[in-house]
Design an enzyme around this catalytic site. Structure first.
Site, mmCIF file in Angstrom:
data_model
loop_
_atom_site.group_PDB
_atom_site.id
_atom_site.type_symbol
_atom_site.label_atom_id
_atom_site.label_comp_id
_atom_site.label_asym_id
_atom_site.label_seq_id
_atom_site.Cartn_x
_atom_site.Cartn_y
_atom_site.Cartn_z
ATOM 1 N N LEU A 45 0.863 -1.175 0.000
ATOM 2 C CA LEU A 45 0.000 0.000 0.000
ATOM 3 C C LEU A 45 0.898 1.224 0.000
ATOM 4 O O LEU A 45 1.924 1.256 0.697
ATOM 5 C CB LEU A 45 -0.884 0.028 1.259
ATOM 6 C CG LEU A 45 -2.098 -0.891 1.292
ATOM 7 C CD1 LEU A 45 -2.705 -0.884 2.690
ATOM 8 C CD2 LEU A 45 -3.144 -0.461 0.265
ATOM 9 N N ASP A 46 0.533 2.249 -0.762
ATOM 10 C CA ASP A 46 1.297 3.492 -0.758
ATOM 11 C C ASP A 46 1.282 4.112 0.635
ATOM 12 O O ASP A 46 0.343 3.886 1.413
ATOM 13 C CB ASP A 46 0.690 4.487 -1.752
ATOM 14 C CG ASP A 46 0.847 4.034 -3.197
ATOM 15 O OD1 ASP A 46 1.766 3.234 -3.471
ATOM 16 O OD2 ASP A 46 0.059 4.482 -4.046
ATOM 17 N N PRO A 47 2.295 4.923 0.964
ATOM 18 C CA PRO A 47 2.287 5.604 2.268
ATOM 19 C C PRO A 47 1.008 6.396 2.532
ATOM 20 O O PRO A 47 0.557 6.474 3.680
ATOM 21 C CB PRO A 47 3.508 6.527 2.181
ATOM 22 C CG PRO A 47 4.456 5.790 1.283
ATOM 23 C CD PRO A 47 3.571 5.155 0.235
ATOM 24 N N LEU A 48 0.402 6.967 1.484
ATOM 25 C CA LEU A 48 -0.803 7.767 1.676
ATOM 26 C C LEU A 48 -2.071 6.919 1.704
ATOM 27 O O LEU A 48 -3.174 7.463 1.760
ATOM 28 C CB LEU A 48 -0.921 8.830 0.577
ATOM 29 C CG LEU A 48 0.108 9.962 0.649
ATOM 30 C CD1 LEU A 48 -0.153 10.990 -0.442
ATOM 31 C CD2 LEU A 48 0.090 10.645 2.010
ATOM 32 N N ALA A 49 -1.912 5.607 1.654
ATOM 33 C CA ALA A 49 -3.062 4.705 1.761
ATOM 34 C C ALA A 49 -3.002 3.969 3.092
ATOM 35 O O ALA A 49 -1.929 3.713 3.636
ATOM 36 C CB ALA A 49 -3.059 3.696 0.612
#
Length: 312
Positions: A45-49
């Site tokens: 998962l992306d850091p912003l997710a």
């Protein structure tokens, strides 16, 4: 330098990854909390997710590859009127456009175009590689390369709520789907552009709406390893879609020794293999009347799975 003592721990943790942290950092934090010798996750998962990140400890890493093919469910908020260099809130906002009046009927007609099998061009800000180089590294250098479109499946796409400049969507999709690309494409169909301003993974099949645990919840149990271990799921829960066969202990010994074992079971490329005592042994195939080991676990449930070992 003092050495940390790790355990030969086996099981699956459903980690609720927080915002602002990479999947690898969350994985390593969980591994150290559990003092697990070996760990891996089943899709970044992306850091912003935020949201579900299945973490596989020990022998569970042998089934992790089969979770990469799983369907996933996301909640996402699309902010309209701009596009982003990264497709999400982290990037520079570009190309401001007025947001047209969007009726519910128009929105439904647009969303309907993205249900079922669709074609997506992967974003430059992704971990896909070109000549061994991750695309996101090229993108940070201002380099854009051609990417081949690929087919993905959107099983469900529903609007949950909306404001004057946002849409919150519930998406169930196949592996390989980029939600950022989906949101960008919806924004273009609406004529105003869009980027992802919120993304949360609600579930990974076959875990559905199973309980997840944040790192904060896990840290509260750090001094109670037995309580932490009680949160782990057994390995075979990741494979309910596979048929199962049960064999005698003597057969398992022969399989571990590389011997051929006959079976009356129908041919199957992948099966869950159990002992006569209900112990999950691993994965095998049945081809032309012969059991063929695919991924056998290296331990027996009778073993001490939490014996400490030295690590750095």
């Amino acid at each position: 330098m003092s050495k940390r003592r790790f355990r030969k721990l086996n099981g699956i943790l459903l980690l609720d990854k927080g915002l602002g942290v990479s999947s690898n950092k969350a994985l390593q934090d969980a591994r150290f909390l559990f003092q697990a010798e070996k760990a891996g996750h089943t899709g970044s998962l992306d850091p912003l997710a935020s949201g579900m990140l299945p973490v596989c400890f020990g022998e569970a890493t042998k089934v992790s590859a089969y979770l990469l093919d799983s369907d996933k469910r996301y909640l996402t908020t699309a902010t309209l009127g701009y596009v982003s260099t990264t497709g999400d809130a982290e990037g520079e906002k570009l190309n401001p456009r007025p947001i047209p009046e969007i009726s519910d009927a128009l929105l439904e007609a647009v969303l309907a175009q993205f249900r079922g099998e669709i074609s997506q061009i992967p974003p430059m800000y992704s971990a896909l590689k070109k000549d061994g180089q991750p695309l996101y590294k090229l993108a940070r250098q201002g380099v854009e390369v051609e990417r081949a479109a690929r087919a993905v499946t959107i099983h469900s796409l529903q609007m949950l709520s909306r404001t004057a400049d946002t849409l919150t969507l519930d998406v169930v999709c196949s592996k390989g789907t980029y939600i950022r690309t989906l949101v960008e494409d919806i924004g273009e169909k609406l004529g105003c552009g869009a980027y992802v301003s919120m993304l949360r993974r609600e579930s990974v099949e076959p875990f559905g709406a199973s309980r997840m645990y944040t790192l904060e919840e896990l840290r509260a149990l750090e001094k109670y390893p037995e309580a932490l271990d009680a949160l782990l799921l057994p390995l075979d829960v990741a494979l309910p879609h596979l048929p199962a066969i049960t064999v005698a202990e003597a057969v398992i010994v022969r399989l571990r020794q590389g011997q051929k074992v006959r079976t009356d079971d129908a041919d199957a490329e992948l099966l869950r293999l159990y002992s006569e005592f209900g112990e999950f042994i691993g994965l095998c195939a049945a081809i032309n009347g012969v059991i063929i080991p695919r991924r056998l676990l290296a331990y027996s449930m009778a073993d001490d799975l939490t014996a400490p070992c030295a690590g750095t």
